[in-house]
Design an enzyme around this catalytic site. Structure first.
Site, mmCIF file in Angstrom:
data_model
loop_
_atom_site.group_PDB
_atom_site.id
_atom_site.type_symbol
_atom_site.label_atom_id
_atom_site.label_comp_id
_atom_site.label_asym_id
_atom_site.label_seq_id
_atom_site.Cartn_x
_atom_site.Cartn_y
_atom_site.Cartn_z
ATOM 1 N N LEU A 57 17.153 1.218 -8.476
ATOM 2 C CA LEU A 57 18.304 0.908 -7.641
ATOM 3 C C LEU A 57 18.441 -0.600 -7.528
ATOM 4 O O LEU A 57 17.511 -1.279 -7.098
ATOM 5 C CB LEU A 57 18.142 1.516 -6.247
ATOM 6 N N CYS A 125 15.370 1.178 4.740
ATOM 7 C CA CYS A 125 15.652 1.367 3.321
ATOM 8 C C CYS A 125 15.095 2.707 2.849
ATOM 9 O O CYS A 125 15.758 3.450 2.116
ATOM 10 C CB CYS A 125 15.045 0.230 2.516
ATOM 11 N N CYS A 221 12.533 -7.748 0.562
ATOM 12 C CA CYS A 221 13.123 -7.978 -0.755
ATOM 13 C C CYS A 221 14.370 -8.842 -0.712
ATOM 14 O O CYS A 221 14.604 -9.634 -1.619
ATOM 15 C CB CYS A 221 13.408 -6.647 -1.457
#
Length: 382
Positions: A57, A125, A221
């Protein structure tokens, strides 16, 4: 060398994936971030003889902007994932989820800081783009399971699959996965949960993966340079509004700050207030008044926390429970006061005062090594 002979014959790779059908008739989808962990999972899956499909992703690319490697969503990582897939001879697909990730994770991250909370975006997430969307994709592809590189263990219990802490406590990621549903856990596989990191790197070298020595990511991230306040300001500019640093007991104004987004409960450094008789810590944030509240360490002690949007994995045990209120903290004894799971609100009561419990973080509940569930900390009691 075929994928079936990548590793020493003493390693029973098929057992790591707990397939209901023979491997030769199975399809495994692997979530590939480009890091060494998920790459080894892909290699292990390929060595079973099953058909393997890697999915990456594309969530949030700061790699190009910072020139820094190691951020899980950077462009270099997609290249690494593709190179590993090519090496293993497996299919690899990249899906652009940047828009959904920004809406569900990044904006929530900014809003939490702006409201004086301490967010945990990795859990958001996992609850959204990673597991919800990846599981849907894997099932649409006819997969028997979805495998990830997380360091947790999936154990078959008497009431169904259970989520357990990793065998290596230094690598355990169970805190970030408490929101996994029972339905998701039935489909998920975590092949690395029983391995130390050193062995994972050895397996990467055995398989000839180019990222065998790639350093682990240490940052969120989408904040690869560590400057999370910059990200918050870019989304919510009002987060940089200056205000007062106030003593929580006396109400005395001790200094000024450059925005509540720079502070979290329990913080000591960066207050820039001197001449005090004892060290002061951030004990609360009043976002509405743009105030950072400080006080002595004893004011950080709490006796209980209200936890919202709870999830439960498996039955509640009759025995003792523990909870972690930060990813790096040790589980401490608690008593659960209220229901757990189904989004219910509950209260966890600490047997001993707990320090640095911050609204916005997660409280994850354990029964021994098993993850029972958890939820978001909404408020605390002294």
């Amino acid at each position: 060398m075929t994928t079936e002979t990548l590793f020493d014959s003493s390693l029973d790779t098929a057992s790591l994936f707990d397939l209901a059908r023979p491997a030769s008739e199975s399809r495994i989808v692997v979530a590939m971030s480009g890091g060494v962990d998920s790459s080894v999972v892909a290699a292990l899956a390929a060595s079973t003889g099953a058909e393997v499909i890697g999915i990456t992703l594309q969530l949030y690319d700061y790699g190009a902007a910072t020139g820094r490697k190691g951020a899980c969503c950077a462009g270099d990582d997609i290249s690494d994932a593709r190179a590993v897939a090519d090496r293993l001879g497996i299919a690899h697909y990249v899906f652009d989820h940047e828009s959904a990730f920004r809406e569900e994770v990044v904006k929530q991250f900014a809003d939490d800081y702006l409201s004086g909370r301490t967010p945990v975006p990795c859990i958001r997430c996992n609850m959204g783009p990673k597991f919800t969307d990846l599981l849907r994709m894997a099932k649409e592809l006819g997969a028997d399971c979805l495998a990830t590189g997380h360091y947790v263990r999936r154990v078959n219990g008497s009431a169904g699959p259970e989520l357990h802490r990793a065998l290596d406590p230094a690598r355990d990621q169970s805190y970030f996965l408490y929101a996994t549903t029972e339905e998701q856990l039935d489909f998920l596989r975590y092949p690395l949960g029983g391995l130390p990191k050193s062995q994972v790197r050895e397996l990467a070298e055995q398989a000839g993966l180019r990222n065998a020595a790639k350093p682990d990511s240490q940052d969120i991230c989408f904040v690869p340079d560590g400057d999370y306040a910059k990200i918050v300001r870019s989304i919510r500019p009002e987060g940089g509004q200056p205000g007062a640093i106030v003593h929580a007991q006396t109400g005395e104004e001790l200094g000024t700050h450059k925005g509540v987004i720079h502070y979290t409960v329990g913080q000591r450094r960066g207050l820039e207030i001197g001449g005090l008789a004892e060290p002061l810590y951030v004990v609360g944030i009043d976002a509405a008044k743009a105030q950072v509240l400080v006080g002595p360490k004893r004011m950080l002690a709490v006796s209980a926390a209200t936890v919202i949007e709870t999830n439960r994995i498996g039955p509640l045990p009759d025995g003792p429970l523990t909870a972690k209120v930060r990813s790096l903290s040790k589980p401490v004894p608690i008593v659960l006061d209220g229901p757990l799971g189904g989004g219910a609100t509950t209260t966890i009561r600490f047997e001993q005062p707990e320090f640095g419990v911050a609204p916005g973080q997660a409280a994850v509940i354990y029964a021994g090594e098993r993850v029972v569930g958890g939820g978001w900390i909404d408020s605390t009691e002294t």
